[in-house]
Design an enzyme around this catalytic site. Sequence first.
Site, PDB file in Angstrom:
ATOM      1  N   ILE A 293       0.810  -1.225   0.000  1.00 30.66           N
ATOM      2  CA  ILE A 293       0.000   0.000   0.000  1.00 30.66           C
ATOM      3  C   ILE A 293       0.836   1.265   0.000  1.00 30.66           C
ATOM      4  O   ILE A 293       0.307   2.368  -0.127  1.00 30.66           O
ATOM      5  CB  ILE A 293      -0.954   0.033   1.218  1.00 30.66           C
ATOM      6  CG1 ILE A 293      -0.160  -0.075   2.521  1.00 30.66           C
ATOM      7  CG2 ILE A 293      -2.002  -1.059   1.115  1.00 30.66           C
ATOM      8  CD1 ILE A 293      -1.006   0.086   3.766  1.00 30.66           C
TER       9      ILE A 293
ATOM     10  N   GLN B  45       5.197   3.003  -0.304  1.00 31.78           N
ATOM     11  CA  GLN B  45       6.637   2.804  -0.452  1.00 31.78           C
ATOM     12  C   GLN B  45       7.347   4.063  -0.022  1.00 31.78           C
ATOM     13  O   GLN B  45       6.942   5.166  -0.374  1.00 31.78           O
ATOM     14  CB  GLN B  45       6.984   2.471  -1.900  1.00 31.78           C
ATOM     15  CG  GLN B  45       8.440   2.099  -2.091  1.00 31.78           C
ATOM     16  CD  GLN B  45       8.633   1.231  -3.316  1.00 31.78           C
ATOM     17  OE1 GLN B  45       7.714   1.040  -4.080  1.00 31.78           O
ATOM     18  NE2 GLN B  45       9.819   0.706  -3.489  1.00 31.78           N
ATOM     19  N   GLY B  46       8.380   3.907   0.763  1.00 36.84           N
ATOM     20  CA  GLY B  46       9.110   5.063   1.267  1.00 36.84           C
ATOM     21  C   GLY B  46      10.596   4.869   1.127  1.00 36.84           C
ATOM     22  O   GLY B  46      11.072   3.912   0.518  1.00 36.84           O
ATOM     23  N   PHE B  47      11.332   5.816   1.704  1.00 34.62           N
ATOM     24  CA  PHE B  47      12.788   5.808   1.553  1.00 34.62           C
ATOM     25  C   PHE B  47      13.410   4.605   2.242  1.00 34.62           C
ATOM     26  O   PHE B  47      14.362   4.020   1.743  1.00 34.62           O
ATOM     27  CB  PHE B  47      13.364   7.105   2.114  1.00 34.62           C
ATOM     28  CG  PHE B  47      14.834   7.255   1.864  1.00 34.62           C
ATOM     29  CD1 PHE B  47      15.294   7.564   0.601  1.00 34.62           C
ATOM     30  CD2 PHE B  47      15.753   7.085   2.884  1.00 34.62           C
ATOM     31  CE1 PHE B  47      16.656   7.702   0.353  1.00 34.62           C
ATOM     32  CE2 PHE B  47      17.110   7.216   2.645  1.00 34.62           C
ATOM     33  CZ  PHE B  47      17.555   7.530   1.378  1.00 34.62           C
TER      34      PHE B  47
ATOM     35  N   LYS C 299       9.129  -0.601   2.282  1.00 34.49           N
ATOM     36  CA  LYS C 299       7.777  -0.701   1.756  1.00 34.49           C
ATOM     37  C   LYS C 299       6.784  -0.939   2.887  1.00 34.49           C
ATOM     38  O   LYS C 299       7.128  -1.451   3.947  1.00 34.49           O
ATOM     39  CB  LYS C 299       7.689  -1.839   0.737  1.00 34.49           C
ATOM     40  CG  LYS C 299       8.555  -1.618  -0.503  1.00 34.49           C
ATOM     41  CD  LYS C 299       8.390  -2.759  -1.491  1.00 34.49           C
ATOM     42  CE  LYS C 299       9.222  -2.512  -2.749  1.00 34.49           C
ATOM     43  NZ  LYS C 299       9.057  -3.611  -3.730  1.00 34.49           N
ATOM     44  N   VAL C 300       5.524  -0.568   2.630  1.00 32.08           N
ATOM     45  CA  VAL C 300       4.459  -0.736   3.610  1.00 32.08           C
ATOM     46  C   VAL C 300       3.378  -1.613   2.991  1.00 32.08           C
ATOM     47  O   VAL C 300       2.974  -1.401   1.844  1.00 32.08           O
ATOM     48  CB  VAL C 300       3.866   0.612   4.046  1.00 32.08           C
ATOM     49  CG1 VAL C 300       2.805   0.413   5.117  1.00 32.08           C
ATOM     50  CG2 VAL C 300       4.971   1.527   4.566  1.00 32.08           C
TER      51      VAL C 300
ATOM     52  N   LYS D 244       5.467  -2.513   7.925  1.00 32.27           N
ATOM     53  CA  LYS D 244       6.519  -1.710   7.297  1.00 32.27           C
ATOM     54  C   LYS D 244       7.810  -2.516   7.276  1.00 32.27           C
ATOM     55  O   LYS D 244       8.372  -2.832   8.321  1.00 32.27           O
ATOM     56  CB  LYS D 244       6.710  -0.406   8.078  1.00 32.27           C
ATOM     57  CG  LYS D 244       7.822   0.487   7.554  1.00 32.27           C
ATOM     58  CD  LYS D 244       7.886   1.769   8.380  1.00 32.27           C
ATOM     59  CE  LYS D 244       9.025   2.662   7.949  1.00 32.27           C
ATOM     60  NZ  LYS D 244       9.085   3.916   8.739  1.00 32.27           N
TER      61      LYS D 244
ATOM     62  N   ASP E 298       9.898  15.206  10.531  1.00 30.15           N
ATOM     63  CA  ASP E 298       9.333  14.970   9.194  1.00 30.15           C
ATOM     64  C   ASP E 298       7.815  15.058   9.262  1.00 30.15           C
ATOM     65  O   ASP E 298       7.095  14.215   8.725  1.00 30.15           O
ATOM     66  CB  ASP E 298       9.774  13.614   8.655  1.00 30.15           C
ATOM     67  CG  ASP E 298       9.482  13.470   7.162  1.00 30.15           C
ATOM     68  OD1 ASP E 298       9.342  14.510   6.490  1.00 30.15           O
ATOM     69  OD2 ASP E 298       9.389  12.332   6.674  1.00 30.15           O
TER      70      ASP E 298
END
Length: 918
Positions: free
Chosen positions: A183, A185-187, A190-191, A204, A307
């Site tokens: 669902i 995607q980050g640095f 993935k989630v 995560k 952040d």
Amino acid sequence: MFNNDKDDNNQGNENNENNKINIKTSIDMGNYINSSSLVESFGSGSNRNNDKSEDVEYDDDDDDDDDEIASTEEEKESDLDSDSDLAPTQIIVDDSDDFYNNNNGGGGGGGNEDISSTSPTLITSNSFNDKINQIFSRGGSSLNSSFLNNGENKINFKQLVKLKSTLKKHEIPSRELTVEKEIGQGFFGKVYKARWRGKSVALKKITLIKFRDLTETEIFDKEVSIMSKLCHPTCVMFIGACSLDGPSNDRSIIMEYMEGGSLRRLLDEKSSYHLPPSLQLSIARDIAEGMNYLHTNFKEGPIVHRDLTSSNILLNSSYTVAKINDFGLSKEMKPGPTEMTAAMGSLAWMAPECFKAENYTEKVDVYSFAIILWEIVTCRDPYNGMEPLRLAFLASVEDYRLPLNGFPPYWVELISKCWNITPSLRPSFKEILQILNQIESDPLFLNLNLNCSSNNTSSGSTSTSSGSSSSSDNNLTKSSESNNNLRESNINNQIKSNKNSSKNGYYAQDINDYSLSMQVETKNCIYNNVSDNVNNNNNNNNNNNNDNDFFKSSFTKKSFLSNNNYNNNNNNINNKNNNTNNLNDNLIIKSLNHISEQNSFLVSYQDSNIVKYFSLDNESLTSTLQMEQSVVCMKYQIINEKVFLVVAMSNNNISLFELKKTDFSGSANSPTTLLPIKVIKCDEQRHTIKDITWNGTHVITSSFKDSSIQIWDLEKSLYPISKMDNGGVGILSIDSQSHQPLMISGDSDGKVKLWDIRNSHCFRTLTHSPPSSSSGGSIGVDSVLFRSPHAVRDPIILTGSSKDCKFKVWNMYSSTCLNSFQSHNKDLLGIHRNQSSQQMITWSSEGTISLFNSGNNINNQNNQNNNNDCGNDNDSVEFSKVLNVNSMMSNEPLQSAQIISKNRIIFSSKNKFYSIIA
């Protein structure tokens, strides 16, 4: 790794068609590193957050695992090569989201919004209206916060806490987890949406191998250590952790699943309408409560999120509860001396002190909160039509702030306090909560909320009777219908002075004031034959005033320390012959380094440890400095009115010298041995230094051998504090800005890279010279320069290639090539600029020097705060003339050149150097 999904139903592309180079996802260029965030997915046609970058082609050039975040697409011929511009936080389509279905029409239009309207209009989705009606029926004209806390969220929260209490040391066996789908995607990874003991959870998975010298395990442990401490209804709950089965043995964090997705998704989906005032207040209060908990609840000290963005605020299915998510970049402020200077977060939400790498506190989160409030009121992304890096520069250097015209006064007051340029003057979140309570009883808020409730009830009943949403849509005022008139009236008045700013900063007058949609066409200036007319000039040539002539060569020349005597009255020659014994005829000049602050320059020699100091005041050599080894390259800096010189030696040592006046008081014939203040030994087997630059804070070295850049702190460490891998591509040249974290590199593959040295990250790549079969492969970029090494407002960078002889001018904010010049026929050995005269030169071994002028005066720009858009996207460089100096050098090859003042150039050939006035 991943590509952007195209939005077939995207509206408003007419305004963005020409703005393809703008990257406006939650982190964009600079990466200024963003951790992975749970960004909930859209239905078809609603990927609004990525619309602004979906037209950019991402080209996989960076092989470094820390920096590479974009997948390779088919390469196109373009000046912009945005391989590293892709945001770490990407939205993945989630087709199973029941709420976002085809009834939503693919999201609201992309038109402009009239934020000055006194009656905010509701978002259009019938499903959303029905849920709001239910809340209004319970809470009257305002959202009842106690209802929110005692409702569904509180029940679910208690259930999760109960389940969580059954775990030992937060460990969840992987067999208990059923992963359903990806669902987000980050640095950092993935989630996924998963099931655990009958509950939907978010999983995560950390996939980043290394980040800023932290291993995967350290990244994982850091986030778990913070999340495991949190237990608050407005913070996404940490449930546990597990190691997934498989050869990689990936570690994963299990968190609470939020069905409503991110706040940014909601605002993007409904960007043509206003959120109800009560919903605005409810979301703001939830965020403030969560942040107040983070900042005040822990004895060890506050937890700084670092952040806080709308993408990291998650909502429940009815949008009545907002929770803070993603603590990958968070930091615990321990007791005792604490210093935070690393730039963290996303550009639009980043506080000025954080962007400038100054010491900062938890008040950076308050600044980010102000940006989120602006988003909540406008339903717009905070880039405000600007390229991200440019926005960050404006906010930090010029105190630029987003437009507040048309905002209710209570929001104007709170937002202005929260984004104050002085961190200590920003309110705490405890004070913000008190202000939000006052807003809830504000007569204007109550009136707006009542009108909004009435409109919502009316539209709901109309929709029920008609069986469609068309009637309710007719009662809504789209922002684009009225904002066009507002923008037209303000087109010549784009900047509004901010009287409350301590730095005489300014606010944007309108949301679209700073659009970068205009493309600047690259022009080419090519000459074919350059005649040698130094000694053969005549009066006819000097009096030629034809402006169409590309080649102009009349100049006055001076011969410094030369064996050649020129006697040509037609060319107005001023002979000055100094003692030629001052120079050793066996030494070949390698480079000239002008020290403008001392009106002098240093002369280094090939394969020699001798450096000579030449004074321009009396036009003579005053001293000869003897180094420990032969000089490879050197750079100077003025610090506290003292001149310091950093030198890379042939033994791969980096030596720091202070150039005192006493060092130059001796004779040119008797060398003065100069002792270094500090010496750093570099690993010669791996990192053989080719070029060096110094921003006054860090020394930066590049190596062609190991294709890397190393950052050195001369005061604190004898070892590199960071290393940036260039993916096996040789680095030919580097440059940096004084006391700024930006640097640029020119590579052997024809690429120019912009780096953030604080995060050791390449955030943008430009293509100076695409590979060409006719040229036998890639054309390397041998010269790169910031046009203004001390003026952070100047976005212009200069690049040159020896192989194709092209000199290019770029705007680094928009990644646009402003000018391209075929400046020489044989080669291009270097570029030099003089900031005071606003001129620059390129030179070639064939004996030609090309002179250029800046289109605008940067110094004047720096003195204007309230009525000038810093950045000046069209601030190009203009060609002036080409000078042929072959006869002065007896047809020997030209080796080095510097422009030292208006139209005055010094250059060298073999063991002699000369001066001309163009």
